[in-house]
Design an enzyme around this catalytic site. Structure first.
Site, mmCIF file in Angstrom:
data_model
loop_
_atom_site.group_PDB
_atom_site.id
_atom_site.type_symbol
_atom_site.label_atom_id
_atom_site.label_comp_id
_atom_site.label_asym_id
_atom_site.label_seq_id
_atom_site.Cartn_x
_atom_site.Cartn_y
_atom_site.Cartn_z
ATOM 1 N N TYR A 1 0.829 -1.203 0.000
ATOM 2 C CA TYR A 1 0.000 0.000 0.000
ATOM 3 C C TYR A 1 0.866 1.257 0.000
ATOM 4 C CZ TYR A 1 -4.103 -2.890 1.100
ATOM 5 O OH TYR A 1 -5.114 -3.816 1.072
ATOM 6 N N GLY B 1 -23.065 2.687 -2.281
ATOM 7 C CA GLY B 1 -22.994 3.833 -1.382
ATOM 8 C C GLY B 1 -23.863 5.003 -1.788
ATOM 9 N N GLY B 2 -24.935 4.733 -2.556
ATOM 10 C CA GLY B 2 -25.809 5.820 -3.005
ATOM 11 C C GLY B 2 -25.301 6.490 -4.260
ATOM 12 N N GLY C 1 -16.859 -0.747 -4.552
ATOM 13 C CA GLY C 1 -16.284 0.403 -5.240
ATOM 14 C C GLY C 1 -17.206 1.613 -5.287
ATOM 15 N N GLY C 2 -18.102 1.728 -4.297
ATOM 16 C CA GLY C 2 -19.025 2.861 -4.249
ATOM 17 C C GLY C 2 -20.385 2.569 -4.839
ATOM 18 N N LEU C 3 -20.539 1.417 -5.508
ATOM 19 C CA LEU C 3 -21.801 1.082 -6.162
ATOM 20 C C LEU C 3 -22.961 1.023 -5.170
ATOM 21 C CD1 LEU C 3 -22.768 0.242 -9.086
ATOM 22 C CD2 LEU C 3 -22.726 -2.106 -8.212
ATOM 23 N N SER D 1 -13.922 -4.302 -0.018
ATOM 24 C CA SER D 1 -14.814 -3.602 -0.940
ATOM 25 C C SER D 1 -16.274 -3.848 -0.594
ATOM 26 C CB SER D 1 -14.542 -4.001 -2.397
ATOM 27 O OG SER D 1 -15.152 -3.085 -3.293
ATOM 28 N N PRO D 2 -16.680 -3.579 0.644
ATOM 29 C CA PRO D 2 -18.059 -3.853 1.064
ATOM 30 C C PRO D 2 -19.101 -3.011 0.343
ATOM 31 C CG PRO D 2 -16.931 -2.570 2.728
ATOM 32 C CD PRO D 2 -15.879 -3.002 1.742
ATOM 33 N N LEU D 3 -18.687 -1.882 -0.253
ATOM 34 C CA LEU D 3 -19.615 -1.057 -1.032
ATOM 35 C C LEU D 3 -19.423 -1.267 -2.532
ATOM 36 C CD1 LEU D 3 -19.588 2.329 0.953
ATOM 37 C CD2 LEU D 3 -20.851 0.216 1.395
#
Length: 329
Positions: free
Chosen positions: A53, A223-224, A219-221, A215-217
């Site tokens: 990282y 997350g609204g 990649g933002g998909l 990646s629980p969302l």
């Protein structure tokens, strides 16, 4: 904050895991320290990172930021369950070089020592294999880990991005050597990507590994993203941007956002809360770039999703079903 055991171990960890991948590339050192302080103040004790990282020429930078935070003292290290990873190439000149990547005994020894220096600590709680290494036998890998455990430099070993059969292979090999073996698996798993339920999650449960979704969302998909798009706040890159080009996916996400709006819930928080209801899940990894994003993630632990809502989410994002029924009679 709620806590649970990490897999079959006696180690107690928070049900939200602080992912640090953004520390360095997107979040400066001062803000990163502030997020870690806020996480610890909220009772979040499980921090995840990796030696690569920082990325590119800055590989290792994230571990350095965590190390400088530990150096501030105040029981920061003692209160933190620290997880890092090994696999990716770390050659100083950025060019591929033999024995500076993967899971050979030589690279594991080299990588641990380098991570310890950057992290400014003398031990790593959870040392994770970032990917499978098809070239190195598990007998060699466990021999290297056994040495590190006896030296007190590593306490537990975990995997990341392993298929179910490799989890089985790794732990059967460890059992023959009288070792604990893998205690966790970090995998891609969320409402929109549930293939882990076919083989990975069942294997983890069978062998007593805690599942740590990354990646629980998605990649933002989750997350609204459509609402943010309408408000002009949509990110133009990443997994969510490309996924929404599919009419089916857009319809699913729209139905998802409409459902949660009906229940008065924030999409990102609900997606994290859903994972906390899943069998075998220790806690999802969240990667906040700002303190506000951390606050939102922490609220997910307090959400209680009704059976009716969970059933509706399954209708929008159906899972693959168990293996082998998912692909056989």
């Amino acid at each position: 904050m709620e806590y649970t055991q990490l897999g079959r171990t006696g180690l107690k960890v928070s049900r939200i895991v602080l992912g640090t991948m953004n520390f360095g590339p997107q979040t400066d050192e001062g803000t990163s320290h502030g997020i870690m302080d806020a996480a610890l103040d909220a009772g979040l004790n499980f921090f995840d990172t990796a030696n690569v990282y920082g990325w590119g020429e800055n590989k290792g930078r994230t571990e350095e930021i965590i190390g400088s935070w530990f150096a501030k003292g105040g029981e920061r290290r003692d209160k933190t369950v620290l997880a890092t990873k090994v696999y990716g190439g770390m050659a100083g000149d950025g060019k591929p070089w033999p024995n500076h990547d993967r899971l050979s005994a030589l690279n594991i020894k080299r990588a641990v020592e380098a991570s310890l220096r950057r992290l400014r600590t003398d031990y790593i709680d959870l040392y994770q294999f970032h990917h499978i290494d098809r070239r190195t036998p598990f007998e060699e890998i466990w021999q290297a880990i056994d040495v590190l455990i006896k030296e007190g430099k590593v306490l537990y070993a975990g995997s990341s991005n392993f298929p179910g059969y490799k989890i089985a292979q790794a732990n059967e090999t460890a059992a023959r050597k009288g070792m604990v073996g893998l205690v966790s698996e970090q995998c891609l798993y969320n409402l929109a990507e549930r293939r882990a339920e076919m083989e990975v999650v069942p294997a983890a449960q069978e062998y007593g590994l805690g599942v740590i979704p990354w990646s629980p969302l998605h990649g933002g998909l989750l997350g609204g993203v459509i609402r943010k798009e309408a408000e002009g706040r949509r990110r133009r890159d990443g997994r969510s941007a490309s996924a929404l080009e599919s009419t089916k996916v857009r319809e699913q996400v729209q139905a998802y956002e409409d459902l949660l709006d009906k229940h008065g819930l924030e999409p990102g928080e609900a997606a994290l809360a859903w994972l906390l209801t899943r069998p075998g899940v220790t806690g999802p990894i969240v990667g906040p770039r700002t303190p506000e994003q951390l606050d939102s993630a922490l609220r997910a632990v307090e959400l209680d999703l009704s059976d009716e809502l969970l059933a509706s989410l399954d209708e929008i994002f159906p899972g693959p079903g168990p293996s082998p029924e998912a692909f056989a009679w």
